[in-house]
Each structure stands twice: as C-alpha cells, then as structure tokens.
Design a protein around this motif. Structure first.
Motif, PDB file in Angstrom:
ATOM      1  N   ARG A   1      39.436  86.336  86.871  1.00  7.19           N
ATOM      2  CA  ARG A   1      39.400  86.411  85.411  1.00  7.19           C
ATOM      3  C   ARG A   1      38.956  87.795  84.951  1.00  7.19           C
ATOM      4  O   ARG A   1      39.525  88.384  84.034  1.00  7.19           O
ATOM      5  N   GLU A   2      37.927  88.297  85.600  1.00  5.34           N
ATOM      6  CA  GLU A   2      37.441  89.627  85.235  1.00  5.34           C
ATOM      7  C   GLU A   2      38.499  90.690  85.521  1.00  5.34           C
ATOM      8  O   GLU A   2      38.666  91.641  84.748  1.00  5.34           O
ATOM      9  N   LYS A   3      39.210  90.534  86.634  1.00  6.04           N
ATOM     10  CA  LYS A   3      40.267  91.485  86.971  1.00  6.04           C
ATOM     11  C   LYS A   3      41.359  91.479  85.908  1.00  6.04           C
ATOM     12  O   LYS A   3      41.850  92.537  85.494  1.00  6.04           O
ATOM     13  N   SER A   4      41.753  90.292  85.460  1.00 11.91           N
ATOM     14  CA  SER A   4      42.784  90.201  84.425  1.00 11.91           C
ATOM     15  C   SER A   4      42.333  90.863  83.129  1.00 11.91           C
ATOM     16  O   SER A   4      43.066  91.652  82.524  1.00 11.91           O
ATOM     17  N   LEU A   5      41.127  90.530  82.679  1.00 16.19           N
ATOM     18  CA  LEU A   5      40.640  91.095  81.425  1.00 16.19           C
ATOM     19  C   LEU A   5      40.472  92.598  81.521  1.00 16.19           C
ATOM     20  O   LEU A   5      40.763  93.338  80.573  1.00 16.19           O
ATOM     21  N   ARG A   6      40.020  93.071  82.683  1.00 18.34           N
ATOM     22  CA  ARG A   6      39.858  94.511  82.875  1.00 18.34           C
ATOM     23  C   ARG A   6      41.226  95.203  82.874  1.00 18.34           C
ATOM     24  O   ARG A   6      41.403  96.265  82.271  1.00 18.34           O
ATOM     25  N   GLY A   7      42.206  94.591  83.544  1.00 16.00           N
ATOM     26  CA  GLY A   7      43.553  95.165  83.566  1.00 16.00           C
ATOM     27  C   GLY A   7      44.168  95.207  82.185  1.00 16.00           C
ATOM     28  O   GLY A   7      44.837  96.178  81.810  1.00 16.00           O
ATOM     29  N   PHE A   8      43.938  94.171  81.393  1.00 10.06           N
ATOM     30  CA  PHE A   8      44.443  94.126  80.018  1.00 10.06           C
ATOM     31  C   PHE A   8      43.769  95.211  79.186  1.00 10.06           C
ATOM     32  O   PHE A   8      44.432  95.939  78.437  1.00 10.06           O
ATOM     33  N   HIS A   9      42.459  95.324  79.330  1.00 12.60           N
ATOM     34  CA  HIS A   9      41.706  96.310  78.556  1.00 12.60           C
ATOM     35  C   HIS A   9      42.112  97.732  78.928  1.00 12.60           C
ATOM     36  O   HIS A   9      42.196  98.617  78.066  1.00 12.60           O
ATOM     37  N   GLN A  10      42.383  97.967  80.206  1.00 11.40           N
ATOM     38  CA  GLN A  10      42.706  99.315  80.678  1.00 11.40           C
ATOM     39  C   GLN A  10      44.190  99.646  80.582  1.00 11.40           C
ATOM     40  O   GLN A  10      44.601 100.741  80.949  1.00 11.40           O
ATOM     41  N   GLY A  11      44.999  98.711  80.102  1.00 20.68           N
ATOM     42  CA  GLY A  11      46.406  98.998  79.885  1.00 20.68           C
ATOM     43  C   GLY A  11      47.301  98.863  81.099  1.00 20.68           C
ATOM     44  O   GLY A  11      48.435  99.343  81.093  1.00 20.68           O
ATOM     45  N   GLU A  12      46.811  98.186  82.152  1.00 22.78           N
ATOM     46  CA  GLU A  12      47.668  97.980  83.320  1.00 22.78           C
ATOM     47  C   GLU A  12      48.798  97.005  83.008  1.00 22.78           C
ATOM     48  O   GLU A  12      49.822  97.005  83.674  1.00 22.78           O
ATOM     49  N   PHE A  13      48.598  96.169  82.047  1.00 24.86           N
ATOM     50  CA  PHE A  13      49.663  95.334  81.483  1.00 24.86           C
ATOM     51  C   PHE A  13      49.299  95.085  80.031  1.00 24.86           C
ATOM     52  O   PHE A  13      48.130  95.209  79.643  1.00 24.86           O
ATOM     53  N   SER A  14      50.280  94.759  79.211  1.00 24.41           N
ATOM     54  CA  SER A  14      50.020  94.656  77.768  1.00 24.41           C
ATOM     55  C   SER A  14      50.142  93.243  77.225  1.00 24.41           C
ATOM     56  O   SER A  14      49.971  93.027  76.026  1.00 24.41           O
ATOM     57  N   ILE A  15      50.436  92.267  78.106  1.00 24.47           N
ATOM     58  CA  ILE A  15      50.622  90.887  77.658  1.00 24.47           C
ATOM     59  C   ILE A  15      49.668  89.995  78.440  1.00 24.47           C
ATOM     60  O   ILE A  15      49.756  89.901  79.664  1.00 24.47           O
TER      61      ILE A  15
END
Length: 447
Positions: free
Chosen positions: A292-306
């Motif tokens: 969960r933390e990885k997903s939220l971090r990736g979303f926040h850092q722009g690794e994916f936008s959806i």
C-alpha cells in the motif's frame, strides 16, 4: 509575496521553531480553519473543528498540539511518555498526519511516532521503550499496545480524534472509548472532520469539557469544494470500462483517483485498464502495508498517474494536484461521496469529479443528491461514444479505449491466474472485450 488575506502562523502566536519549519515548506499564512482554531486550541480549550477536505485541518490541530507539548507550562516536562495522542481511522491517514506533524516539529525536540496495524510489534515497542512524545495511530493497534502494557497513556495532555465522524461511528466507537478511559490525566480534546453530523456532535459533547464548535464555512455552504466540477450521469454497467478509458484521455487530465466499492473490483479494474495500456496502481485493505505504501508513494512521485482505490484511501491521500476523481461505483452514503471527491479541487486548485451511476444505483445516487442538496436531479444517459460525454469532460472526439500495449499493474493485481500477463484470467479478459464492444454498439445507436 503574501497577500495578507489571512494571518500568518507567527501572528497567531505559534512558537518560532514551528514557524521556521513551516516556512521552509512555503507555509506561512493560515487557512480559515487554522485561523479560527489556533487562538482557542493554543489555550488548551476543547474544540470541535469542521472544514472541507483539503482545507488545512491537520495543521488546525497539529500546530497547537506541537506548540503546547513543546512549550506550554500546563503540559508536564517531557520524560519519554506520550504527552499527545492523535487517533485516526486509517493507516494512510496516520502516515500522512505523522509526516505533517514531524515536518512541523523539525526544530523542536519532540519525538513523533506513527503506529498502525500491518507492522511488527517489535519495532513499535522498541520505539516506545526509547521514548515518544507524540503518538499518531489507528485505534486497533493503539489499543493492542496499551493492553500489552507497552503504551502508557496516563500522561497524555492533548487528545485529537481526526476524521471524528468516522472515529465515533459504531465500528470504531468501542475501541475509541477504551482508549479514552485510559487517559486518566486531565487533557484537552479536539475533534476534527470534514463532516460532523448532529448525532456525532451530541455524542462527542459527552466526553468533552464545554467545547467550542468551529466551522470554517458558512452554515449553508456546500460540503464539496466550489472549485470541483461534478459530472454525474447514468452509465451502462457493461460500458463503464470504456467510459473510464475515455475520461482518462480528457484534456489536461493529471493525477486521477478511481474509487470502487470492493477489493475485487479494485483488482479487476486495475487489470482491465492495464490491458488497455494505462499505467495504474491500486490500494485496498487486503494489500499488505508495504504494498500500500509503495502504491501511494508511486502515485505521489508520478511513477503512474491513475490510482484505483477502495474507500480505505478516501481519507488520507494528501496530494493537492489530483485533477480528477472518478466514482466507478456510487458510494454507499453521502459522507463517503464528500470524502471521495474531496481528493480533488484541494487548496484552491480546480478539479473534476465524475460519477458513473448504473441502473441499479439510481436510488442510491438520489439519496446522496437529496441529503447533500447537490441539485443534480436529472441524470443523462451517456455511453462511451456519446458526444455529450466528450463535450462535458473535454475528451477528444476520436479516442479509443486501447491506448497502447498491455502493461503490468504498478504494485500487482488480483491473484494471478494462468493465461494472462496482468493477472486476469482469459475468461475475464474476454468479458472486458465484450464490455467494450457492448459500449460501442449501444453508444453509437444513442449518439
């Protein structure tokens, strides 16, 4: 340059160490909820604070909490036992609040630790043994640590219930009551939330001392941001995937959160969109905490936008530049709708909230519309190819659902089955194509 429309934290008497830490993040002037609550909260009075999501509630309680624990003669000197406790309903919100408080306390000697389930007890008990001044946590884990005699609450001088409407809901109330019983020291209590139903206020007053109730907007103000455009329409269940694929290609679409009701829907939709070529991540309650933390971090850092999420993420995603929220399924109650679409249109930014209402969800939408007085009574029936949909959301006319080669879901999807790169069975992939085809046929007839 400041526009002097709101007083600064320094002008409201906040300790210079905190003011300096905030200034490093270009946080100088207060939001309305902070302007109203700080003068009261800094004196140690109980209060109930209400403001729309994204309008600064965390610092509304966090700044006076840090200030009082750091520099208030009425709070005992620090000795390694907690002086303040912030209770929140979800892990994600705990992390966000903990990070915000840690940033604001940078130039103070306070130790701030966040506790929630999904983490080993050992690392949390070790942190308590070393000494903690401010604790942020979820009710279940806090109560577990207390019952194990690892967590002392008898010296807590400041208690905060964040998202108090949910914290005092029947699902959380027993744990919250047990935690409050453990707070034997005289303490200040602050309740904050975007929504505060009368029944919750009445319940809260039972354990507060003459609280001051503060609402940052006029009593008749909308509960959703004025900067959020709401687009609501009927969508055929078999065409929803194709509709979403078009919405994701709207002009100036940036970070987007798509809300679903169940973890199963979360996984299926993530995989369906990934097969259409969209780079997506997801977060739901059955994912382990690191994922969960990885997903939220990736979303926040722009690794994916959806980001596709169940309502576990409706409270706690603190990203100001989410441009779109899509309700793939209508939420079960009005307050969940408020919190979902509150992820966009934050802090003065504009946003778009799109709600797809299935035929079996019309009555549910009507109850939300009536209670929130949204004035969205007539629902147009749009399909993925309807010109009205494209016009309302600035979608180029000739886009297709498939935007590229299939890609993997950022942090994994539903349990993998044989026959599919993205973890969806062949049967499910076939149904996705069937939905796409059904949407185009029906849409072209009605267009």
């Amino acid at each position: 340059m400041p526009n002097n429309s709101q007083p600064t934290f320094a002008e409201l008497g906040v300790a210079q160490e905190i003011v300096d830490a905030l200034a490093e993040q270009s946080i100088v002037e207060t939001f309305a909820i902070q302007q109203l609550t700080l003068p009261i909260a800094l004196t140690g009075q109980d209060l109930i604070g209400q403001a729309r999501t994204g309008m600064g509630k965390t610092f509304g309680f966090g700044i006076p909490l840090i200030d009082r624990v750091f520099d208030d003669a009425d709070v005992a000197e620090l000795d390694g036992t907690p002086r303040a406790l912030v209770v929140v309903p979800t892990r994600e919100l705990a992390i966000q609040v903990g990070n915000d408080l840690t940033m604001a306390a940078k130039y103070t000697p306070l130790t701030i630790v966040t506790f929630f389930g999904g983490r080993p007890y050992e690392e949390q008990t070790e942190a308590l043994a070393k000494g903690v001044d401010v604790i942020v946590g979820t009710p279940g884990r806090l109560l577990d640590l207390y019952k194990r005699f690892d967590l002392r609450l008898d010296q807590v001088a400041v208690l905060v219930l964040d998202e108090a409407d949910e914290m005092l809901d029947l699902g959380f109330l027993p744990d919250v009551e047990k935690l409050m019983e453990a707070l034997t020291h005289e303490h200040q209590t602050m309740l904050f939330s975007a929504t505060m139903p009368p029944a919750i206020i009445q319940l809260a007053r039972g354990f507060m001392q003459q609280p001051t109730q503060i609402r940052a907007e006029d009593q008749g103000a909308d509960q959703v941001h004025a900067t959020t455009k709401q687009v609501v329409f009927q969508a055929h269940k078999l065409d929803k995937l194709a509709v979403v694929a078009r919405v994701l290609q709207a002009k100036q679409r940036g970070r987007t959160i798509i809300f679903v009701k169940t973890k199963r829907s979360c996984g299926y939709l993530a995989n369906d969109l990934a097969e259409l070529g969209f780079r997506v991540g997801m977060v739901h309650g059955d994912m382990d905490q690191s994922a969960r933390e990885k997903s939220l971090r990736g979303f926040h850092q722009g690794e994916f936008s959806i980001l596709i999420a169940t309502d576990v993420a409706a409270r706690g995603i603190d990203i100001d530049d989410v441009t779109h929220v899509i309700n793939f399924e209508v939420p079960l109650d009005p307050m969940t709708y408020v919190h979902r679409i509150g992820r966009t249109g934050r802090a003065g930014n504009s946003g778009t909230a799109v709600t797809l209402v299935g035929l079996d969800e019309v009555r549910l939408w009507q109850s939300i519309n009536d209670e929130l007085q949204l004035g969205i009574d007539e629902l147009p029936e749009w399909f993925s190819t309807s010109p009205e949909l494209h016009e309302a959301l600035q979608i180029p006319q000739h886009v297709q659902s498939q935007v590229g080669k299939p890609v993997p879901v950022f942090s994994g999807g539903m349990p993998r089955k044989s026959g599919g790169k993205s973890g969806v069975s062949g049967k499910h992939r076939s149904s996705s194509r069937a939905r796409e085809g059904a949407g185009q046929k029906r849409g072209s007839r009605r267009s």
